[in-house]
Design an enzyme around this catalytic site. Structure first.
Site, PDB file in Angstrom:
ATOM      1  N   ASP A  41      38.183  45.562  34.378  1.00 16.04           N
ATOM      2  CA  ASP A  41      38.363  45.154  32.985  1.00 16.04           C
ATOM      3  C   ASP A  41      39.664  44.382  32.852  1.00 16.04           C
ATOM      4  O   ASP A  41      40.448  44.281  33.791  1.00 16.04           O
ATOM      5  CB  ASP A  41      38.354  46.371  32.061  1.00 16.04           C
ATOM      6  CG  ASP A  41      39.440  47.377  32.442  1.00 16.04           C
ATOM      7  OD1 ASP A  41      39.592  47.654  33.649  1.00 16.04           O
ATOM      8  OD2 ASP A  41      40.134  47.889  31.546  1.00 16.04           O
ATOM      9  N   CYS A  51      59.714  77.351  40.877  1.00 20.80           N
ATOM     10  CA  CYS A  51      60.897  77.712  40.095  1.00 20.80           C
ATOM     11  C   CYS A  51      61.257  79.183  40.252  1.00 20.80           C
ATOM     12  O   CYS A  51      62.429  79.554  40.112  1.00 20.80           O
ATOM     13  CB  CYS A  51      60.659  77.372  38.627  1.00 20.80           C
ATOM     14  SG  CYS A  51      60.409  75.601  38.359  1.00 20.80           S
ATOM     15  N   ASP A  69      39.842  53.898  40.592  1.00 20.28           N
ATOM     16  CA  ASP A  69      40.186  52.767  39.733  1.00 20.28           C
ATOM     17  C   ASP A  69      39.857  51.481  40.491  1.00 20.28           C
ATOM     18  O   ASP A  69      39.703  51.480  41.709  1.00 20.28           O
ATOM     19  CB  ASP A  69      41.671  52.834  39.361  1.00 20.28           C
ATOM     20  CG  ASP A  69      42.015  51.926  38.194  1.00 20.28           C
ATOM     21  OD1 ASP A  69      41.100  51.318  37.623  1.00 20.28           O
ATOM     22  OD2 ASP A  69      43.213  51.830  37.862  1.00 20.28           O
ATOM     23  N   CYS A  98      61.186  77.717  33.939  1.00 16.39           N
ATOM     24  CA  CYS A  98      59.766  77.729  34.278  1.00 16.39           C
ATOM     25  C   CYS A  98      59.529  78.894  35.227  1.00 16.39           C
ATOM     26  O   CYS A  98      60.437  79.293  35.967  1.00 16.39           O
ATOM     27  CB  CYS A  98      59.378  76.398  34.938  1.00 16.39           C
ATOM     28  SG  CYS A  98      57.704  76.318  35.604  1.00 16.39           S
ATOM     29  N   ALA A 137      45.010  50.314  28.805  1.00 16.43           N
ATOM     30  CA  ALA A 137      46.199  49.534  28.430  1.00 16.43           C
ATOM     31  C   ALA A 137      47.070  50.235  27.399  1.00 16.43           C
ATOM     32  O   ALA A 137      47.672  49.589  26.541  1.00 16.43           O
ATOM     33  CB  ALA A 137      45.789  48.147  27.941  1.00 16.43           C
ATOM     34  N   CYS A 146      56.783  78.942  37.407  1.00 13.36           N
ATOM     35  CA  CYS A 146      55.836  78.559  38.456  1.00 13.36           C
ATOM     36  C   CYS A 146      56.389  79.020  39.809  1.00 13.36           C
ATOM     37  O   CYS A 146      57.570  79.378  39.916  1.00 13.36           O
ATOM     38  CB  CYS A 146      55.593  77.051  38.437  1.00 13.36           C
ATOM     39  SG  CYS A 146      56.895  76.052  39.198  1.00 13.36           S
TER      40      CYS A 146
END
Length: 491
Positions: free
Chosen positions: A128, A284, A93, A279, A196, A281
């Site tokens: 921008d 977890c 960015d 969860c 934005a 994963c």
């Protein structure tokens, strides 16, 4: 055609794509999520992103790097990939976020693009102007003009094979967003972030976000890869993909972890409120909430960030599979009903069924009616639009939810929410839809719209609608010249 992006399977505006990133020597499958890496505050080492989470692309801020002498020298000396320890593609960015937050930054488009190139970025971004939502039209138009001038300047900067973003601004002015999309697409730049929109997401204004993205999409070509800047919560990935966005970025995985917040596909939970992790994963599966609460702050933050990444990339894979199987709208509906704001976004999306229908495949595996929103899907809109193309044989035609009747010249089937169709189409998509036995009012009303469409297209034909006790709101929408028969009541 843009050589860097190839569109594959589609479901409405959503698509599976391949983004070629030549400087990195990789091809990224989209939709994809880019973890945001703050080089001053790394929560999860980027070297783990590819193998443990499936990240193919990350995003970091070149303005932050350029503003710190030590980071700047390291980046110029080592290059971003070595500095961050990441083998995938890297987007940078430009500092526009800082511009939005603080009102000014000490750089310009040409300088920051050259710096991004010099530190080895694979995808760069010009400076921008991120016009805030609800800015008046004069401000939005003036700042958009500045952004467009900077995009044109960015075209002239020699950055080799580094891809360059062309941000699409325009605040909450749909026509300006569409104009901005068309202008950006007309440049020689490569990717198209819708900018934005973070304030809209932070304020849970998903309906306004939806309108902004769809307006930008109307200005962009089909082969334009679209990045929804700041879209980092898994609860809205399905909606964002349905809007035609291909790239998302998440700082949320780390920011939320710092505050003991735990991401799920239906919202955010605070660690203190959890008795069980919902969860499977690795984090977890191996830890309980009680155990994580008892850890040192740094360890707790890291584990929560890891979970947040796992659940986010899991949702990205789920979205991809839904696109492949043609069931994304069902997933969007399921996610939408988890929160009133995502429901607003879903309903705003359905307001643009004609835009979705233009790129929606004519045939898929299945249509599941899951609620009132299903009555407004592109498939229903398309069926109604095509009714005037179908031939009606005879002067007296029965439209029925039940059996045919030989007293009529012809019998057509009726299936809410689609309405009437000839029996020859009964085994074709979407008329093979799975619908509930207890249809809701919206489904019947949509079917009545189909009856209206057919009657209008055949003004000299007498129609009788044999319905299974439709609600009055649906029957009132049927033209008066269509005879009504309640098959349940026998009247």
């Amino acid at each position: 055609m843009r050589d860097v992006f190839e569109v594959g399977a589609q479901d409405g505006l959503a698509r599976i794509g391949e983004l070629d990133v030549p400087r990195a020597g990789v091809t990224v499958e989209t939709p994809t999520l880019m973890p945001v890496v703050n080089p001053n505050l790394i929560t999860v080492e980027p070297s783990r992103f590819v193998d443990e989470f499936g990240a193919e692309l990350l995003i970091t801020n070149s303005y932050i790097i350029n503003s710190d002498d030590d980071l700047r020298e390291r980046a110029l000396d080592e290059g971003l990939h070595e500095m961050l320890g990441f083998d995938g593609a890297i987007m940078t960015d430009s500092g526009s976020f800082q511009l939005a937050e603080y009102g000014e930054i000490d750089t310009d488009t040409e300088a920051i693009l050259r710096f991004q190139h010099d530190i080895g970025s694979d995808i760069g971004t010009p400076v921008d102007i991120p016009t805030p939502p609800d800015a008046d039209r004069e401000q939005a138009a003036a700042e958009l003009e500045t952004t467009q001038q900077r995009l044109e300047l960015a075209e002239t900067v020699d950055v080799g094979d580094m891809l360059v973003n062309a941000p699409v601004q325009g605040a909450t002015q749909p026509d300006l967003r569409e104009q901005a999309g068309a202008h950006a697409y007309g440049t020689a730049l490569d990717l198209f972030p819708v900018g934005a929109v973070v304030p809209l997401m932070n304020q849970y204004r998903y309906d306004d976000m939806t309108e902004a993205v769809l307006a930008a999409k109307r200005g962009l070509g089909r082969d334009a890869p679209v990045h929804l800047f700041g879209a980092g919560h898994p609860m809205m990935f399905a909606l964002a993909a349905a809007l035609g966005c291909d790239l998302f970025d998440s700082a949320a995985y780390a920011i939320y972890a710092r505050d003991d917040r735990y991401l799920t596909v239906s919202g955010t939970e605070h660690l203190d409120d959890l008795h069980y992790f919902p969860c499977d994963c690795p984090v977890c599966a191996e830890h309980s909430p009680q155990a994580v609460r008892g850890m040192a702050a740094g360890d707790r933050e890291r584990l929560l960030a890891e979970h947040n990444l796992h659940v986010s990339f899991g949702e990205i894979r789920r979205v991809k599979q839904a696109i492949k199987s043609g069931t994304l709208m069902e997933l969007v509906a399921a996610r939408a009903h988890a929160h009133p704001s995502t429901l607003d976004g879903y309903r705003a999306l359905l307001d643009h069924s004609d835009q979705l229908e233009a790129s929606d495949p004519a045939s898929k595996d299945a249509f599941f009616y899951t609620g009132a929103g299903s009555a407004r899907r592109p498939e229903v809109h398309r069926h109604h639009q095509r009714l005037d193309r179908l031939d009606v044989d005879g002067d007296d035609v029965l439209l029925t939810e039940g059996d045919s009747n030989h007293r009529y010249d012809e019998s057509w089937n009726v299936l809410p929410p689609f309405g009437p169709y000839p029996s020859a189409l009964a085994t074709t998509y979407p008329l093979t839809a799975e619908t509930p036995a207890r249809m809701d009012r919206a489904g019947y009303e949509a079917a009545a719209e189909g009856v209206c469409r057919l009657a209008e297209a055949n003004p000299d034909t007498a129609f009788t609608l044999a319905h299974d006790d439709w609600p009055e709101s649906a029957l009132e929408a049927v033209p008066q010249r269509v005879s009504l028969y309640n098959a349940v009541r026998g009247e």
